[in-house]
Scaffold this motif. Structure first.
Motif, PDB file in Angstrom:
ATOM      1  N   MET A 115      11.778  30.846  29.260  1.00 17.59           N
ATOM      2  CA  MET A 115      12.378  32.119  28.934  1.00 17.59           C
ATOM      3  C   MET A 115      11.250  32.798  28.321  1.00 17.59           C
ATOM      4  SD  MET A 115      15.227  33.233  25.975  1.00 17.59           S
ATOM      5  CE  MET A 115      14.450  32.277  24.748  1.00 17.59           C
ATOM      6  N   ALA A 129      15.665  39.499  26.944  1.00 14.99           N
ATOM      7  CA  ALA A 129      15.125  37.977  27.213  1.00 14.99           C
ATOM      8  C   ALA A 129      15.274  37.802  28.869  1.00 14.99           C
ATOM      9  CB  ALA A 129      15.928  37.177  26.565  1.00 14.99           C
ATOM     10  N   VAL A 133      15.831  34.610  31.417  1.00 15.41           N
ATOM     11  CA  VAL A 133      15.817  33.183  31.438  1.00 15.41           C
ATOM     12  C   VAL A 133      16.101  32.563  32.929  1.00 15.41           C
ATOM     13  CG1 VAL A 133      18.061  33.428  30.524  1.00 15.41           C
ATOM     14  CG2 VAL A 133      16.751  31.079  30.349  1.00 15.41           C
ATOM     15  N   VAL A 149      21.614  30.833  25.826  1.00  8.63           N
ATOM     16  CA  VAL A 149      20.601  31.214  24.890  1.00  8.63           C
ATOM     17  C   VAL A 149      21.135  31.357  23.313  1.00  8.63           C
ATOM     18  CG1 VAL A 149      18.830  32.789  23.915  1.00  8.63           C
ATOM     19  CG2 VAL A 149      19.136  32.429  26.395  1.00  8.63           C
ATOM     20  N   GLY A 198      11.644  32.212  22.278  1.00  8.97           N
ATOM     21  CA  GLY A 198      11.392  33.354  22.056  1.00  8.97           C
ATOM     22  C   GLY A 198      11.845  34.354  20.774  1.00  8.97           C
ATOM     23  N   VAL A 207      10.751  36.856  26.248  1.00 12.78           N
ATOM     24  CA  VAL A 207      11.398  37.989  25.511  1.00 12.78           C
ATOM     25  C   VAL A 207      10.509  38.927  25.417  1.00 12.78           C
ATOM     26  CG1 VAL A 207      12.430  38.698  23.576  1.00 12.78           C
ATOM     27  CG2 VAL A 207      12.662  36.260  24.229  1.00 12.78           C
TER      28      VAL A 207
END
Length: 273
Positions: free
Chosen positions: A98, A106, A108, A73, A56, A100
């Motif tokens: 994921m 974000a 996930v 992340v 992302g 965004v």
């Protein structure tokens, strides 16, 4: 419709994203983030210590990468890779795909269990990571939350529940919270969704771990099919005017076989629907 080969020689390509006139994607077993142009010329963008998954971008263009085994992340910037959000204390399995949002929030997923150890499937959470890196649970009780998209001008998140065979939708609140959980589509014929991609016409393309990608509309109607050479793992809509469907495929699922055979490919089809 049939897809044609754009790039070959990969292991297990996943999480494709169309950015800056190139398709970016993760290649699990080489631990790399790669990209390829429509001319078929590929390059390595980033190498990690372990397998990357979802990709992302933040509003400033910073790259976010899911560290699967680290269950976090990572953010890549001028100083290299740093931890952006760590969900390892809350995840029941490895990090997964994921998406965004435009503001940098974000979302996930994680496996929820360890399939490599023979554990049975178990419900998992979808985590929300704020632009500042704060981690919270956005939704729980999901059966292997996988590919996800944000549609309806940022108002709706749709996530693939692989082990439930469905796409599940949520309304995105002003602070990024997810509410109004509902089924967006049930997949036909017992198929399981992996990666998904939204197109400008309101459809969602679903890679089903078979040599086929389906286009579904809200409610589950199948409007189009793209046939691939390999098993479809994930997909992205991109190219000029968003009329290309890029599909990550492989002929093998076992790690050792993917490294030996290098049968992973990026395939592409014209989807002027």
């Amino acid at each position: 419709m049939h897809a044609g080969e754009l790039l070959a020689g990969l292991t297990f390509p996943e999480a494709p994203r169309w950015w800056d006139d190139r398709l970016w994607f993760s290649d699990f077993h080489t631990h790399t983030v790669r990209s390829v142009g429509e001319d078929g010329v590929g390059r390595v963008e980033l190498t990690l210590a372990g397998p990357p998954s979802g990709l992302g971008r933040l509003p400033d263009g910073g790259l976010l990468v899911v560290d699967m085994h680290g269950r976090r992340v990572l953010r890549h910037g001028p100083g290299g890779l740093v931890t952006h959000g760590d969900f390892s204390a809350h995840a029941g399995g490895d990090g997964n795909d994921m998406v965004v949002a435009a503001d940098g929030t974000a979302y996930v997923g994680n496996f929820g269990f360890d399939p490599y150890a023979g554990e049975p499937p178990a419900p998992a959470a979808l985590f929300r990571i704020s632009p500042a890196g704060n981690v919270s649970t956005a939704a729980d009780g999901l059966m292997f939350p996988n590919g996800a998209v944000i549609v309806d001008a940022g108002r709706t998140l749709v996530v693939a529940e692989t082990y439930a065979g469905r796409l599940t939708a949520f309304t995105i609140g002003p602070d990024g919270e997810l509410t109004e959980r509902r089924i967006w589509a049930e997949l036909p014929d017992g198929l399981r969704p992996d990666g998904i991609a939204a197109d400008p016409g309101g459809g969602i393309w679903v890679a089903c771990l078979t040599p086929e990608v389906l286009r579904l509309t809200d409610g589950g109607a199948v409007t189009h099919r793209v046939v691939c050479a390999g098993r479809a793992l994930a997909c992205a809509v991109g190219g000029p005017d968003d009329v290309r469907l890029f599909v990550c495929t492989t002929e093998h699922m076992n790690t050792a076989e993917t490294l030996r055979a290098r049968s992973g490919r990026i395939e592409v089809a014209d989807i002027r629907v």
